[in-house]
Design a protein around this motif. Sequence first.
Motif, PDB file in Angstrom:
ATOM      1  N   GLY A 166       0.813  -1.210   0.000  1.00  0.00           N
ATOM      2  CA  GLY A 166       0.000   0.000   0.000  1.00  0.00           C
ATOM      3  C   GLY A 166       0.842   1.254   0.000  1.00  0.00           C
ATOM      4  N   PRO A 167       0.214   2.410   0.205  1.00  0.00           N
ATOM      5  CA  PRO A 167       0.931   3.689   0.159  1.00  0.00           C
ATOM      6  C   PRO A 167       2.048   3.755   1.201  1.00  0.00           C
ATOM      7  CG  PRO A 167      -1.445   4.038   0.111  1.00  0.00           C
ATOM      8  CD  PRO A 167      -1.237   2.593   0.415  1.00  0.00           C
ATOM      9  N   GLN A 168       3.201   4.206   0.761  1.00  0.00           N
ATOM     10  CA  GLN A 168       4.357   4.354   1.651  1.00  0.00           C
ATOM     11  C   GLN A 168       5.188   5.541   1.170  1.00  0.00           C
ATOM     12  OE1 GLN A 168       4.799   2.766   4.408  1.00  0.00           O
ATOM     13  NE2 GLN A 168       3.384   1.045   4.166  1.00  0.00           N
ATOM     14  N   LEU A 169       5.812   6.212   2.128  1.00  0.00           N
ATOM     15  CA  LEU A 169       6.680   7.344   1.816  1.00  0.00           C
ATOM     16  C   LEU A 169       8.027   7.133   2.485  1.00  0.00           C
ATOM     17  CD1 LEU A 169       7.186  10.220   0.719  1.00  0.00           C
ATOM     18  CD2 LEU A 169       6.105  11.114   2.788  1.00  0.00           C
ATOM     19  N   ALA A 240      10.316  -2.405  -5.690  1.00  0.00           N
ATOM     20  CA  ALA A 240       9.333  -2.475  -4.609  1.00  0.00           C
ATOM     21  C   ALA A 240       8.169  -1.521  -4.820  1.00  0.00           C
ATOM     22  CB  ALA A 240      10.009  -2.165  -3.281  1.00  0.00           C
ATOM     23  N   GLY A 241       8.112  -0.862  -5.997  1.00  0.00           N
ATOM     24  CA  GLY A 241       6.981  -0.015  -6.331  1.00  0.00           C
ATOM     25  C   GLY A 241       7.154   1.452  -6.024  1.00  0.00           C
ATOM     26  N   PHE A 242       8.337   1.870  -5.549  1.00  0.00           N
ATOM     27  CA  PHE A 242       8.544   3.285  -5.247  1.00  0.00           C
ATOM     28  C   PHE A 242       8.859   4.072  -6.517  1.00  0.00           C
ATOM     29  CE2 PHE A 242       9.146   1.623  -0.993  1.00  0.00           C
ATOM     30  CZ  PHE A 242       8.619   2.637  -0.189  1.00  0.00           C
ATOM     31  N   VAL A 243       8.290   5.260  -6.592  1.00  0.00           N
ATOM     32  CA  VAL A 243       8.636   6.211  -7.639  1.00  0.00           C
ATOM     33  C   VAL A 243       9.517   7.280  -7.012  1.00  0.00           C
ATOM     34  CG1 VAL A 243       7.771   7.908  -9.290  1.00  0.00           C
ATOM     35  CG2 VAL A 243       6.489   5.791  -8.881  1.00  0.00           C
ATOM     36  N   ARG A 263       3.388   5.183  -3.631  1.00  0.00           N
ATOM     37  CA  ARG A 263       4.658   4.804  -2.977  1.00  0.00           C
ATOM     38  C   ARG A 263       5.723   5.753  -3.514  1.00  0.00           C
ATOM     39  NH1 ARG A 263       4.177  -0.406  -0.483  1.00  0.00           N
ATOM     40  NH2 ARG A 263       6.358  -1.040  -0.716  1.00  0.00           N
ATOM     41  N   LEU A 264       6.090   6.717  -2.672  1.00  0.00           N
ATOM     42  CA  LEU A 264       6.946   7.814  -3.103  1.00  0.00           C
ATOM     43  C   LEU A 264       8.267   7.792  -2.350  1.00  0.00           C
ATOM     44  CD1 LEU A 264       7.404  10.513  -4.621  1.00  0.00           C
ATOM     45  CD2 LEU A 264       6.230  11.659  -2.722  1.00  0.00           C
ATOM     46  N   LEU A 265       9.345   7.938  -3.102  1.00  0.00           N
ATOM     47  CA  LEU A 265      10.681   8.111  -2.537  1.00  0.00           C
ATOM     48  C   LEU A 265      11.115   9.531  -2.817  1.00  0.00           C
ATOM     49  CD1 LEU A 265      13.427   7.095  -1.366  1.00  0.00           C
ATOM     50  CD2 LEU A 265      14.041   6.456  -3.717  1.00  0.00           C
ATOM     51  N   LEU A 266      11.205  10.364  -1.779  1.00  0.00           N
ATOM     52  CA  LEU A 266      11.668  11.738  -1.921  1.00  0.00           C
ATOM     53  C   LEU A 266      13.171  11.787  -1.692  1.00  0.00           C
ATOM     54  CD1 LEU A 266       8.941  13.798  -0.030  1.00  0.00           C
ATOM     55  CD2 LEU A 266       9.466  13.918  -2.480  1.00  0.00           C
ATOM     56  N   GLN A 314      -2.811  14.425   0.366  1.00  0.00           N
ATOM     57  CA  GLN A 314      -3.397  13.720  -0.783  1.00  0.00           C
ATOM     58  C   GLN A 314      -3.881  12.325  -0.423  1.00  0.00           C
ATOM     59  OE1 GLN A 314      -1.099  13.829  -4.428  1.00  0.00           O
ATOM     60  NE2 GLN A 314      -0.505  15.981  -4.123  1.00  0.00           N
ATOM     61  N   ARG A 315      -3.265  11.695   0.560  1.00  0.00           N
ATOM     62  CA  ARG A 315      -3.701  10.373   0.961  1.00  0.00           C
ATOM     63  C   ARG A 315      -4.903  10.422   1.915  1.00  0.00           C
ATOM     64  NH1 ARG A 315      -0.149  10.092  -2.046  1.00  0.00           N
ATOM     65  NH2 ARG A 315      -1.969   9.867  -3.369  1.00  0.00           N
TER      66      ARG A 315
END
Length: 317
Positions: A166-169, A240-243, A263-266, A314-315
């Motif tokens: 699911g959503p992860q940061l 692993a699905g991170f952008v 799934r965001l990688l900053l 946003q989530r």
Amino acid sequence: MSRSIDVTERREGSGLYKGPGEKRDKRQRELDRRGSPRTGQERRHVGQAGEERRRPRPAAPAPSPAVDAAREPREREQRWYGLNACLALFERRPQDLRKLWLLESRLTVLREVVAFCVKHRLGYTVVADEDLRRLSGSEHHEGVVMAVAPAPELGLSAWLRDLPTGPQLALWLDGVGNPHNLGAILRSAAHFGVAGVLLPKHAPLALSGAAARVAEGGAERVPMVRLGRPDNALAQLTSAGFVAAATVVRGGTPLYGTALPQRLLLVLGAEQTGVDPALAAATALRLGIPGTGAVESLNVAAATAVLVGEWWRQRHG
């Protein structure tokens, strides 16, 4: 009138002065040559009549609490300070507590910690404010300092293995070196539910007492992950699905109005140099934070708070 002569120290000319009345065997002569006393506990003195008297060494004075407090911590121990930082550590990993120093005024709020120290035979000492300043190296100790074992950093593979779907940061800190910035980033990360803070393999940045104090308990809520080679790490995170999104001062897509990935990688860089150009070029997005332009950019900790806050909005609406 007789006077005593220290046979281990008195010398005459180039030979050792032995004094009258004492016969020395081979072992004693060897000790004399080395300049050592006869025993490790006492020194013997010989009078002219050959009598030996024993003079015990004076007992060492008991260390005062202030002296005890100023001793260096055990190897690899860290000094945690700040009330919220210390309470969060005790809540999450009490087994890592090694010693406690506190002001008398903190005995009530830290009574559970003190009771834990008593139960597990850990030292705790009530000290003065100046002792805490010396122990922490800071004016902002807030009445408590702990000696603690450092929290282990995770490897990327282990962190990804246990990460829920699911959503992860996640935050990749590229070149960030100030512990106070790290602490502020951890505080925002804990508030907005960041899954992990990722550190380059050879970066000197690591969790410290100063960072934990600024994080106000957030340091115990967000895992610290140590990366391997940048290209391999980025490939693992992508799998692993991170952008991955690099934060830039100029030329980036405005943050507001951009749909951020689930799934965001900053990737965040140091204030002076920003994100490494090669790393930024390997990311899928480049994000900028719109503003008046009155200043060139935000502090990295402030920028992190804005970015992760928008992802949370946003989530969760």
